[in-house]
Design a protein around this motif. Structure first.
Motif, PDB file in Angstrom:
ATOM      1  N   GLU A   1      18.229  -4.824   3.197  1.00  0.00           N
ATOM      2  CA  GLU A   1      18.506  -3.367   3.775  1.00  0.00           C
ATOM      3  C   GLU A   1      17.637  -2.342   3.173  1.00  0.00           C
ATOM      4  O   GLU A   1      17.090  -1.263   3.916  1.00  0.00           O
ATOM      5  N   ASN A   2      17.250  -2.420   2.070  1.00  0.00           N
ATOM      6  CA  ASN A   2      16.261  -1.185   1.300  1.00  0.00           C
ATOM      7  C   ASN A   2      14.974  -1.912   0.523  1.00  0.00           C
ATOM      8  O   ASN A   2      15.208  -2.172  -0.585  1.00  0.00           O
ATOM      9  N   PRO A   3      14.125  -2.539   1.188  1.00  0.00           N
ATOM     10  CA  PRO A   3      13.039  -3.072   0.362  1.00  0.00           C
ATOM     11  C   PRO A   3      12.352  -2.273  -0.694  1.00  0.00           C
ATOM     12  O   PRO A   3      12.061  -2.897  -1.686  1.00  0.00           O
ATOM     13  N   ALA A   4      12.231  -0.940  -0.467  1.00  0.00           N
ATOM     14  CA  ALA A   4      11.749   0.125  -1.487  1.00  0.00           C
ATOM     15  C   ALA A   4      12.835  -0.020  -2.930  1.00  0.00           C
ATOM     16  O   ALA A   4      12.063  -0.048  -3.860  1.00  0.00           O
TER      17      ALA A   4
ATOM     18  N   GLN B   1      12.090  -1.206  -6.526  1.00  0.00           N
ATOM     19  CA  GLN B   1      12.027  -0.363  -7.933  1.00  0.00           C
ATOM     20  C   GLN B   1      12.946  -1.381  -8.779  1.00  0.00           C
ATOM     21  O   GLN B   1      12.861  -1.358  -9.959  1.00  0.00           O
ATOM     22  N   THR B   2      13.940  -2.171  -8.388  1.00  0.00           N
ATOM     23  CA  THR B   2      14.820  -2.708  -9.120  1.00  0.00           C
ATOM     24  C   THR B   2      13.917  -4.039  -9.787  1.00  0.00           C
ATOM     25  O   THR B   2      14.110  -4.025 -11.317  1.00  0.00           O
TER      26      THR B   2
ATOM     27  N   VAL C   1       0.753  -1.116   0.029  1.00  0.00           N
ATOM     28  CA  VAL C   1      -0.144   0.188  -0.141  1.00  0.00           C
ATOM     29  C   VAL C   1       0.910   1.299   0.070  1.00  0.00           C
ATOM     30  O   VAL C   1       0.747   2.148  -0.730  1.00  0.00           O
ATOM     31  N   ALA C   2       1.872   1.393   0.866  1.00  0.00           N
ATOM     32  CA  ALA C   2       2.958   2.349   0.886  1.00  0.00           C
ATOM     33  C   ALA C   2       3.788   2.607  -0.346  1.00  0.00           C
ATOM     34  O   ALA C   2       3.783   3.751  -0.696  1.00  0.00           O
TER      35      ALA C   2
END
Length: 170
Positions: free
Chosen positions: A57-60, A64-65, A14-15
């Protein structure tokens, strides 16, 4: 998947869905239907691997990847170049937010770039990623990203001209 992990994924989806959709719209040069499909496929892939993704470390950034790689895979498919011709183009509503002529001009210029060039421009300038992050997302070297970026920006300048001010007032 446990209920807690499923809830964690749902909150993440959702975010991030809106941001992924905006990036997908840029990657597809304004094809909102394809952008929706890419976001859906990306979120599906993330769901399957959520146990690993949530520990990243960076799910966002991971999301994107996945979106970028999904877009590039779609572009390699022969059927990805099919376009409906019996549908009239949608027109922007009068008085809508932002500068519609400029946005449409930029989307049209992005559509004129090859898929990998478009991906580099979106990742570097829309996502504000570093050269190294972009290279990692595209499975490429930093030097290749810098070269592709320089060429893509040159093509955009050729398509748009040096002064974008004329589009902002149209």
């Amino acid at each position: 998947m446990s209920q807690a992990r499923a809830d964690d994924y749902a909150q993440f989806a959702v975010a991030r869905a809106g941001h992924l959709y905006r990036s997908a719209c840029l990657l597809t040069a304004g094809d909102t239907h394809l952008a929706e499909d890419l976001v859906q496929e990306t979120l599906g892939r993330l769901y399957v691997r959520w146990a690993r993704v949530s520990r990243a470390e960076n799910p966002a950034g991971y999301a994107q990847t996945v979106l970028t790689r999904t877009f590039l895979a779609h572009q390699r498919r022969r059927s990805s170049t099919e376009r409906a011709t019996d549908v009239l183009p949608e027109h922007a509503a009068e008085g809508g937010p932002g500068d519609v002529p400029l946005r449409l001009t930029l989307l049209q210029a992005l559509a004129g770039l090859p898929a990998k060039d478009r991906a580099v421009v979106v990742l570097r300038y829309w996502e504000d990623r570093s050269v190294e992050e972009t290279a990692d997302a595209l499975n490429s070297s930093s030097a290749a990203v810098r070269t592709r970026c320089t060429r893509a920006l040159g093509r955009l300048r050729a398509l748009l001209g040096e002064d974008l001010g004329e589009y902002a007032t149209s």
